[in-house]
Design an enzyme around this catalytic site. Structure first.
Site, PDB file in Angstrom:
ATOM      1  N   HIS A  14      46.616  59.437  64.589  1.00 42.97           N
ATOM      2  CA  HIS A  14      45.517  59.169  64.315  1.00 42.97           C
ATOM      3  C   HIS A  14      44.046  60.903  64.475  1.00 42.97           C
ATOM      4  CE1 HIS A  14      43.313  58.137  68.413  1.00 42.97           C
ATOM      5  NE2 HIS A  14      43.709  59.466  68.645  1.00 42.97           N
ATOM      6  N   CYS A  33      42.581  64.041  71.090  1.00 44.08           N
ATOM      7  CA  CYS A  33      41.850  63.029  70.152  1.00 44.08           C
ATOM      8  C   CYS A  33      41.318  63.708  69.387  1.00 44.08           C
ATOM      9  CB  CYS A  33      42.245  61.661  70.096  1.00 44.08           C
ATOM     10  SG  CYS A  33      42.943  60.687  71.519  1.00 44.08           S
ATOM     11  N   HIS A  39      47.209  64.218  65.561  1.00 40.22           N
ATOM     12  CA  HIS A  39      47.868  63.822  67.345  1.00 40.22           C
ATOM     13  C   HIS A  39      48.374  62.433  67.249  1.00 40.22           C
ATOM     14  CE1 HIS A  39      45.744  62.399  70.957  1.00 40.22           C
ATOM     15  NE2 HIS A  39      45.057  61.909  69.974  1.00 40.22           N
ATOM     16  N   HIS A  41      50.093  58.281  69.030  1.00 39.92           N
ATOM     17  CA  HIS A  41      50.271  57.333  70.941  1.00 39.92           C
ATOM     18  C   HIS A  41      51.442  56.782  70.729  1.00 39.92           C
ATOM     19  CE1 HIS A  41      46.530  59.021  72.660  1.00 39.92           C
ATOM     20  NE2 HIS A  41      45.948  58.901  71.321  1.00 39.92           N
ATOM     21  N   ASP A  79      52.854  51.546  61.690  1.00 36.05           N
ATOM     22  CA  ASP A  79      53.579  51.651  62.348  1.00 36.05           C
ATOM     23  C   ASP A  79      54.267  53.182  61.856  1.00 36.05           C
ATOM     24  OD1 ASP A  79      55.109  52.487  64.096  1.00 36.05           O
ATOM     25  OD2 ASP A  79      57.269  51.036  63.503  1.00 36.05           O
ATOM     26  N   HIS A  80      54.289  54.004  62.555  1.00 36.57           N
ATOM     27  CA  HIS A  80      54.540  55.669  61.520  1.00 36.57           C
ATOM     28  C   HIS A  80      53.376  55.625  60.892  1.00 36.57           C
ATOM     29  CE1 HIS A  80      58.364  54.990  64.195  1.00 36.57           C
ATOM     30  NE2 HIS A  80      57.714  56.431  64.802  1.00 36.57           N
ATOM     31  N   GLU A 126      46.312  52.023  75.319  1.00 32.55           N
ATOM     32  CA  GLU A 126      46.463  53.450  74.574  1.00 32.55           C
ATOM     33  C   GLU A 126      47.737  54.370  74.479  1.00 32.55           C
ATOM     34  OE1 GLU A 126      43.341  55.947  70.869  1.00 32.55           O
ATOM     35  OE2 GLU A 126      43.516  55.504  73.880  1.00 32.55           O
TER      36      GLU A 126
HETATM   37 NI    NI Z   1      44.191  60.543  70.657  1.00 38.23          NI
END
Ligand code: NI
Length: 136
Positions: A14, A33, A39, A41, A79-80, A126
């Site tokens: 995100h 972020c 990047h 999580h 996911d991914h 997170e």
């Molecule tokens: Ni982030």
């Protein structure tokens, strides 16, 4: 009333960025972020439901069924993936953990409340140091 929590995992990319601010201000507020090229999580999702144990099973809800439901409704979609670009229910939102937890709640609630249990809490972890909780 008994509470049951199921935990599932997923990984997603995100970016948090406010277009009306300078790059410098975005970096200051959103840190990693705000990274230009995204990047990721390793998210942990805790879904808590509440209800009364059924006389024939002693369960309020089948925990495996709950896991399958979370996978089908949420994990398959996120996911991914890139939360900003690929996930319909996060479109045009800041992809903060807060907004993401609220979005997950809205997706799950109608599926869970088809049966005689209620959605109680969506906890979204997170990082090892940060999680949010939404109670609707
Ligand atoms: Ni982030």
């Amino acid at each position: 009333m008994v509470y049951l929590t199921r935990i599932e995992h997923f990984n997603a990319a995100h970016k948090l960025y406010n277009k009306s601010w300078s790059d410098e201000e975005n970096k200051k507020v959103f840190g990693k972020c705000a990274n230009e090229n995204w990047h990721g999580h390793n998210y942990e999702l805790h879904v808590t439901i509440k209800g009364t144990p059924h006389p024939e099973t002693g369960f309020i809800y089948n925990a495996k069924t709950l896991g399958d439901l979370i996978k089908e409704v949420i994990v398959e979609k996120v996911d991914h993936r890139n939360l900003n670009l690929d996930v319909d229910f996060m479109k045009d939102k800041f992809t903060s953990a807060e907004n993401f937890a609220m979005g997950i709640w809205d997706q799950l609630k109608p599926h869970i409340e088809k049966s005689d249990v209620q959605l109680h809490c969506v906890r979204l972890v997170e990082t090892q140091k940060i999680y949010v909780e939404y109670y609707g």
